[in-house]
Scaffold this active site. Sequence first.
Site, PDB file in Angstrom:
ATOM      1  N   ARG A   1       0.853  -1.192   0.000  1.00 28.17           N
ATOM      2  CA  ARG A   1       0.000   0.000   0.000  1.00 28.17           C
ATOM      3  C   ARG A   1       0.885   1.238   0.000  1.00 28.17           C
ATOM      4  NH1 ARG A   1      -2.963   0.802   5.166  1.00 28.17           N
ATOM      5  NH2 ARG A   1      -1.457   2.464   5.432  1.00 28.17           N
TER       6      ARG A   1
ATOM      7  N   GLU B   1       4.575   7.192   2.606  1.00 29.83           N
ATOM      8  CA  GLU B   1       5.429   6.011   2.750  1.00 29.83           C
ATOM      9  C   GLU B   1       4.885   4.885   1.900  1.00 29.83           C
ATOM     10  OE1 GLU B   1       5.520   3.521   6.104  1.00 29.83           O
ATOM     11  OE2 GLU B   1       3.384   3.680   6.483  1.00 29.83           O
TER      12      GLU B   1
ATOM     13  N   ASN C   1       4.125   0.847   2.195  1.00 31.40           N
ATOM     14  CA  ASN C   1       4.008  -0.275   3.142  1.00 31.40           C
ATOM     15  C   ASN C   1       4.170  -1.597   2.413  1.00 31.40           C
ATOM     16  OD1 ASN C   1       2.943   1.200   5.677  1.00 31.40           O
ATOM     17  ND2 ASN C   1       1.608   1.932   4.039  1.00 31.40           N
TER      18      ASN C   1
ATOM     19  N   SER D   1      -3.048  -2.552   5.953  1.00 31.14           N
ATOM     20  CA  SER D   1      -4.387  -2.886   6.436  1.00 31.14           C
ATOM     21  C   SER D   1      -5.475  -2.018   5.813  1.00 31.14           C
ATOM     22  CB  SER D   1      -4.428  -2.766   7.960  1.00 31.14           C
ATOM     23  OG  SER D   1      -4.101  -1.465   8.342  1.00 31.14           O
TER      24      SER D   1
ATOM     25  N   LYS E   1      11.984   2.990   6.040  1.00 31.61           N
ATOM     26  CA  LYS E   1      12.030   4.423   5.750  1.00 31.61           C
ATOM     27  C   LYS E   1      13.380   4.803   5.120  1.00 31.61           C
ATOM     28  CE  LYS E   1       8.143   5.249   8.246  1.00 31.61           C
ATOM     29  NZ  LYS E   1       7.484   3.944   8.259  1.00 31.61           N
TER      30      LYS E   1
ATOM     31  N   LYS F   1      11.716  10.512  11.330  1.00 33.59           N
ATOM     32  CA  LYS F   1      11.171   9.152  11.322  1.00 33.59           C
ATOM     33  C   LYS F   1      12.228   8.098  11.624  1.00 33.59           C
ATOM     34  CE  LYS F   1       7.606  10.031   7.876  1.00 33.59           C
ATOM     35  NZ  LYS F   1       6.851   9.410   6.773  1.00 33.59           N
TER      36      LYS F   1
ATOM     37  N   GLU G   1       7.314   0.848  11.825  1.00 35.79           N
ATOM     38  CA  GLU G   1       6.022   0.814  11.158  1.00 35.79           C
ATOM     39  C   GLU G   1       4.934   0.812  12.218  1.00 35.79           C
ATOM     40  OE1 GLU G   1       5.644   0.850   7.882  1.00 35.79           O
ATOM     41  OE2 GLU G   1       7.810   0.882   7.669  1.00 35.79           O
ATOM     42  N   GLY G   2       3.727   1.101  11.777  1.00 38.19           N
ATOM     43  CA  GLY G   2       2.590   0.895  12.666  1.00 38.19           C
ATOM     44  C   GLY G   2       2.078   2.155  13.341  1.00 38.19           C
TER      45      GLY G   2
ATOM     46  N   ARG H   1      -8.145   7.501   4.724  1.00 36.47           N
ATOM     47  CA  ARG H   1      -8.424   7.695   6.145  1.00 36.47           C
ATOM     48  C   ARG H   1      -8.201   9.154   6.453  1.00 36.47           C
ATOM     49  NH1 ARG H   1      -2.947   4.919   8.448  1.00 36.47           N
ATOM     50  NH2 ARG H   1      -1.895   5.557   6.565  1.00 36.47           N
TER      51      ARG H   1
HETATM   52  P1  ADP Z   1       4.145   4.420   9.905  1.00 37.22           P
HETATM   53  O1  ADP Z   1       4.938   3.443   9.148  1.00 37.22           O
HETATM   54  O2  ADP Z   1       4.375   4.399  11.355  1.00 37.22           O
HETATM   55  O3  ADP Z   1       2.684   4.365   9.534  1.00 37.22           O
HETATM   56  P2  ADP Z   1       4.271   6.856   8.330  1.00 37.22           P
HETATM   57  O4  ADP Z   1       5.464   7.315   7.638  1.00 37.22           O
HETATM   58  O5  ADP Z   1       3.161   6.336   7.495  1.00 37.22           O
HETATM   59  O6  ADP Z   1       4.717   5.823   9.448  1.00 37.22           O
HETATM   60  O7  ADP Z   1       3.704   8.047   9.211  1.00 37.22           O
HETATM   61  C1  ADP Z   1       2.579   7.903  10.036  1.00 37.22           C
HETATM   62  C2  ADP Z   1       1.630   9.049   9.831  1.00 37.22           C
HETATM   63  O8  ADP Z   1       2.295  10.289  10.096  1.00 37.22           O
HETATM   64  C3  ADP Z   1       1.123   9.200   8.415  1.00 37.22           C
HETATM   65  O9  ADP Z   1       0.007   8.370   8.204  1.00 37.22           O
HETATM   66  C4  ADP Z   1       0.797  10.683   8.339  1.00 37.22           C
HETATM   67  O10 ADP Z   1      -0.462  10.950   8.944  1.00 37.22           O
HETATM   68  C5  ADP Z   1       1.886  11.295   9.207  1.00 37.22           C
HETATM   69  N1  ADP Z   1       3.034  11.695   8.371  1.00 37.22           N
HETATM   70  C6  ADP Z   1       4.073  10.925   8.014  1.00 37.22           C
HETATM   71  N2  ADP Z   1       4.938  11.582   7.213  1.00 37.22           N
HETATM   72  C7  ADP Z   1       4.437  12.810   7.052  1.00 37.22           C
HETATM   73  C8  ADP Z   1       4.871  13.975   6.342  1.00 37.22           C
HETATM   74  N3  ADP Z   1       6.001  13.975   5.647  1.00 37.22           N
HETATM   75  N4  ADP Z   1       4.084  15.082   6.416  1.00 37.22           N
HETATM   76  C9  ADP Z   1       2.946  15.095   7.123  1.00 37.22           C
HETATM   77  N5  ADP Z   1       2.490  14.043   7.823  1.00 37.22           N
HETATM   78  C10 ADP Z   1       3.222  12.902   7.792  1.00 37.22           C
HETATM   79 MG    MG Z   2       1.976   4.479   7.531  1.00 34.95          MG
END
Ligand code: ADP
Ligand code: MG
Length: 480
Positions: free
Chosen positions: A128, A144, A146, A151, A308, A366, A370-371, A454
């Site tokens: 995803r 990102e 996945n 999910s 990441k 970051k 994940e998660g 979402r």
């Molecule tokens: P994880 O793997 O923990 O889901 P993500 O990289 O998807 O990590 O980040 C989790 C959440 O943080 C994202 O779903 C988004 O809401 C927010 N987020 C992540 N990166 C950014 C970004 N560059 N700008 C704004 N919000 C972000």
């Molecule tokens: Mg994510």
Amino acid sequence: MSQSRLASCVPLPLENKVLVEVIEKAKDWALMHGVGMRDKKHFNKDVIQIAPFVLLPSPFPRTEFNKAIELQPVLNELMHKVAHDERFLEQTLQNALQVDEFTSNLYDIWVKVRNEGITQSLSLGLFRSDYLMQRDGNKIKQVEFNTIASSFGAITSNLPSMFRYILRSLGMVDKIKHMPENRALSGLCAGIIEAYDLFGVPGSVVLFVVEEVSYNICDQRFHEFQISETRPDIQVIRKTLNEIYEETELNDKKQLILEGKAVAVVYYRSGYEPAQYPSSREWDARLRVERSSAIKCPSIHYQLAGTKKVQQALALPGALEKFIGAGASSGRVRDIFTGLYSLDFDEAGERALEMAIADAERFVLKPQREGGGNNLYGDDVRDALLRLRHSRERAAYILMERILPPLVSGYVVRPGAPVPPPLTDLVSELGIFGVIIGTKDKIYCNRQVGHMLRTKLADANEGGVAAGLGALDSPYLLDM
Ligand code: ADP
Ligand code: MG
């Protein structure tokens, strides 16, 4: 229309009486169609409560939605190639491996199975790719990618139908045509079934690796129901990593044997974060599965490709071209990237560090996790960077430009929350699902299969639905 705000699909606010009535209907629809979750506070296997959802589908520009859909097979192939490039993964992850035990445990398993000789060269990816829109121009930017336990494909496949019911209840039938169908569930399950058939052993089973307690049970069970319905010959068994440790063995053909049957496909809905490996048993189980002939979703190298650090390395000049050529695809993929920076101890890393300390609000920090709930924002970015500045630990983090999505007004319906909810400012994150099956040399299938949206309060940093922050949604496509 100001670019930092999109108009909701229905004029708001709704009249109080209308709002209360439609929420009651929507909640019942949700409960009766599995838009649900188990209650974390009062866990009871006999009870499902509504999953948080938005009352109305959120606007999303059609061109950007289509762009994300068209790019998915390109991204699937990119990640597949990255996962099979041992040198690239090693170089990209080497500094993080020194300081990040979790990633390093995964990496060690990969090295071990490679040295022993790979038993199963096929991998199954149920991926995803996640996007936020950048409010300046409303273009999608990738958050990102996945590669494990992606999910909400299942529950969100039901949402267009729920929103059609809500819009009909509001007497707005003409709006329905703006809502794309979502066949993520059948598409993801078709991937599992295709992998099962490639394994080719009659009577073999599919193993779902699950948490000790599954709160997001609907999303998982729908996959089982779908597989059972379309292929009555395929049995799905759910086990935790600890149960896999206790109940499986490898036979002389390296088949993973569970309950006397060979496992054809292992689908991980757990195993993506350190807490899911409380002891060496879980790691031993993971190694055993990886050694086996079962087709893994994901294989260990798919999981490593989803880190990441890899995402950041792919944004470096020349990286995309190396994997998908210098043609139009590279340009289109580069276009969805936002600023990504390594924090390694080199000139570029120092520059990124100073830049973020000076202007922390512009960035997200970051770790290799994940998660949800692991990233840092705002002042926490500065504090963490000042603390990590001279520590080797900093190499396990990446820095990403913060994406500021356009706002939309809406109502979030949550279990146990007062009705009617307040009208609030929201932002949405789009996820596109992809399926890929292949070996290093041959790709058997590569498809885009559906989407999820979402939505979270505009002032929340993260919007994980399972984490209780986000709400399930479905795009309402705008021709802008
Ligand atoms: P994880 O793997 O923990 O889901 P993500 O990289 O998807 O990590 O980040 C989790 C959440 O943080 C994202 O779903 C988004 O809401 C927010 N987020 C992540 N990166 C950014 C970004 N560059 N700008 C704004 N919000 C972000
Ligand atoms: Mg994510």
